[in-house]
Design a protein around this motif. Structure first.
Motif, short mmCIF file in Angstrom:
data_model
loop_
_atom_site.label_atom_id
_atom_site.label_comp_id
_atom_site.label_asym_id
_atom_site.label_seq_id
_atom_site.Cartn_x
_atom_site.Cartn_y
_atom_site.Cartn_z
N GLY A 35 0.82 -1.20 0.00
CA GLY A 35 0.00 0.00 0.00
C GLY A 35 0.85 1.25 0.00
N TRP A 36 0.23 2.32 -0.43
CA TRP A 36 0.82 3.66 -0.35
C TRP A 36 -0.08 4.52 0.54
CZ3 TRP A 36 5.54 5.14 -2.03
CH2 TRP A 36 6.17 4.38 -3.00
N PHE A 37 0.54 5.25 1.42
CA PHE A 37 -0.14 6.19 2.29
C PHE A 37 0.59 7.52 2.21
CE2 PHE A 37 -3.01 3.37 4.62
CZ PHE A 37 -2.49 2.13 4.26
N ARG A 38 -0.05 8.57 2.70
CA ARG A 38 0.61 9.87 2.73
C ARG A 38 0.20 10.63 3.98
NH1 ARG A 38 -2.46 12.81 -2.39
NH2 ARG A 38 -4.50 13.11 -1.37
N GLN A 39 1.07 11.54 4.37
CA GLN A 39 0.79 12.36 5.54
C GLN A 39 1.26 13.77 5.28
OE1 GLN A 39 2.35 10.86 9.26
NE2 GLN A 39 0.85 12.03 10.43
N ALA A 40 0.32 14.69 5.29
CA ALA A 40 0.62 16.11 5.14
C ALA A 40 0.85 16.72 6.51
CB ALA A 40 -0.53 16.80 4.42
N PRO A 41 1.56 17.83 6.58
CA PRO A 41 1.83 18.47 7.88
C PRO A 41 0.54 18.76 8.63
CG PRO A 41 3.18 19.46 6.18
CD PRO A 41 2.24 18.54 5.47
N GLY A 42 0.51 18.37 9.90
CA GLY A 42 -0.65 18.64 10.73
C GLY A 42 -1.86 17.76 10.47
N LYS A 43 -1.69 16.77 9.59
CA LYS A 43 -2.82 15.88 9.27
C LYS A 43 -2.46 14.44 9.59
CE LYS A 43 -4.89 18.77 5.69
NZ LYS A 43 -5.48 18.79 4.33
N GLU A 44 -3.50 13.62 9.69
CA GLU A 44 -3.27 12.21 9.92
C GLU A 44 -2.82 11.51 8.64
OE1 GLU A 44 -6.52 11.49 13.53
OE2 GLU A 44 -6.71 10.43 11.63
N ARG A 45 -2.17 10.37 8.83
CA ARG A 45 -1.78 9.58 7.69
C ARG A 45 -3.03 9.07 6.98
NH1 ARG A 45 3.19 5.51 8.41
NH2 ARG A 45 3.94 7.51 9.22
N GLU A 46 -3.05 9.15 5.65
CA GLU A 46 -4.23 8.73 4.91
C GLU A 46 -3.87 7.73 3.82
OE1 GLU A 46 -6.26 11.79 2.76
OE2 GLU A 46 -4.46 12.44 1.68
N PHE A 47 -4.83 6.90 3.53
CA PHE A 47 -4.67 5.89 2.50
C PHE A 47 -4.64 6.54 1.12
CE2 PHE A 47 -5.21 2.02 0.23
CZ PHE A 47 -6.18 2.25 -0.74
N SER A 102 -3.04 -10.08 4.63
CA SER A 102 -4.20 -9.97 3.75
C SER A 102 -3.93 -10.65 2.41
CB SER A 102 -4.53 -8.50 3.50
OG SER A 102 -4.84 -7.84 4.70
N TYR A 103 -4.93 -11.35 1.93
CA TYR A 103 -4.81 -11.95 0.60
C TYR A 103 -5.30 -10.99 -0.48
CZ TYR A 103 -3.46 -16.39 2.55
OH TYR A 103 -2.77 -17.38 3.20
N GLY A 104 -6.08 -10.02 -0.09
CA GLY A 104 -6.50 -9.01 -1.03
C GLY A 104 -5.69 -7.76 -0.82
N ALA A 105 -6.31 -6.62 -0.97
CA ALA A 105 -5.68 -5.33 -0.70
C ALA A 105 -6.50 -4.66 0.40
CB ALA A 105 -5.67 -4.46 -1.95
N THR A 106 -5.85 -3.83 1.18
CA THR A 106 -6.53 -3.24 2.32
C THR A 106 -6.21 -1.77 2.44
OG1 THR A 106 -6.78 -3.33 4.73
CG2 THR A 106 -4.66 -3.99 3.85
N ARG A 107 -7.20 -1.00 2.90
CA ARG A 107 -7.05 0.44 3.05
C ARG A 107 -6.61 0.84 4.45
NH1 ARG A 107 -11.79 -0.41 0.05
NH2 ARG A 107 -11.94 0.73 -1.93
N SER A 108 -6.67 -0.07 5.40
CA SER A 108 -6.45 0.30 6.79
C SER A 108 -4.97 0.26 7.15
CB SER A 108 -7.21 -0.66 7.71
OG SER A 108 -6.89 -0.41 9.06
N PRO A 109 -4.42 1.36 7.67
CA PRO A 109 -3.01 1.35 8.06
C PRO A 109 -2.68 0.28 9.10
CG PRO A 109 -3.87 3.59 8.08
CD PRO A 109 -5.04 2.68 7.88
N SER A 110 -3.64 -0.06 9.93
CA SER A 110 -3.38 -1.02 11.00
C SER A 110 -3.16 -2.44 10.47
CB SER A 110 -4.53 -1.02 12.01
OG SER A 110 -5.73 -1.41 11.38
N ASP A 111 -3.52 -2.68 9.22
CA ASP A 111 -3.31 -4.00 8.62
C ASP A 111 -1.89 -4.20 8.11
OD1 ASP A 111 -6.64 -4.11 7.14
OD2 ASP A 111 -5.90 -4.87 9.07
N TYR A 112 -1.11 -3.14 8.06
CA TYR A 112 0.23 -3.21 7.49
C TYR A 112 1.28 -3.43 8.57
CZ TYR A 112 -1.81 -1.85 3.09
OH TYR A 112 -2.56 -1.83 1.94
N ASP A 113 2.19 -4.36 8.28
CA ASP A 113 3.19 -4.75 9.26
C ASP A 113 4.47 -3.92 9.17
OD1 ASP A 113 2.10 -7.62 7.85
OD2 ASP A 113 1.81 -7.38 10.01
#
Length: 125
Positions: A35-47, A102-113
């Motif tokens: 997965g790819w995520f991003r985080q802008a200054p002052g914001k939470e990490r987003e999918f 995960s065998y599929g793809a997931t949007r949740s950051p908590s699923d990533y190791d």
């Protein structure tokens, strides 16, 4: 365990393009959904986007759909994020992540190791 190293970030004008790469080392790359995520200054990490182990399942955030393309090359242990028509709101640190369960793809950051260190993308107006 897997180590992830992102590259390809930089400064680009609005409307421009960048391609991010994430190189993985360690266990078999095809064992991980990515997965790819991003985080802008002052914001939470987003999918941003995710791709399943063999690339059959792909998800995008609505904000990037039609502009960004995720892909992977399991022979090169690399996942890519092609970013076109960039906007100033895309400015953020971009992180790649690996999900071993995960065998599929997931949007949740908590699923990533595992997570990379991030690469800065700055889009100027």
């Amino acid at each position: 365990q897997v180590q992830l190293v992102e590259s390809g970030g930089g400064v680009v004008q609005a409307g421009g393009s960048l391609r991010l790469s994430c190189a993985a080392s360690g266990r078999t790359f095809s064992s991980y959904a990515m997965g790819w995520f991003r985080q802008a200054p002052g914001k939470e990490r987003e999918f941003v986007s995710a791709i399943s182990r063999l690339g059959a399942t792909i998800f995008y955030a609505d904000s990037v759909k039609g502009r960004f393309t995720i892909s992977r090359d399991n022979a090169k242990n690399t996942v890519y994020l092609q970013m076109n028509s960039l906007k100033p709101v895309d400015t953020a640190v971009y992180y790649c992540a690996a999900d071993s369960r995960s065998y599929g793809a997931t949007r949740s950051p908590s699923d990533y190791d595992y997570w990379g260190q991030g690469t800065q993308v700055t889009v100027s107006s």
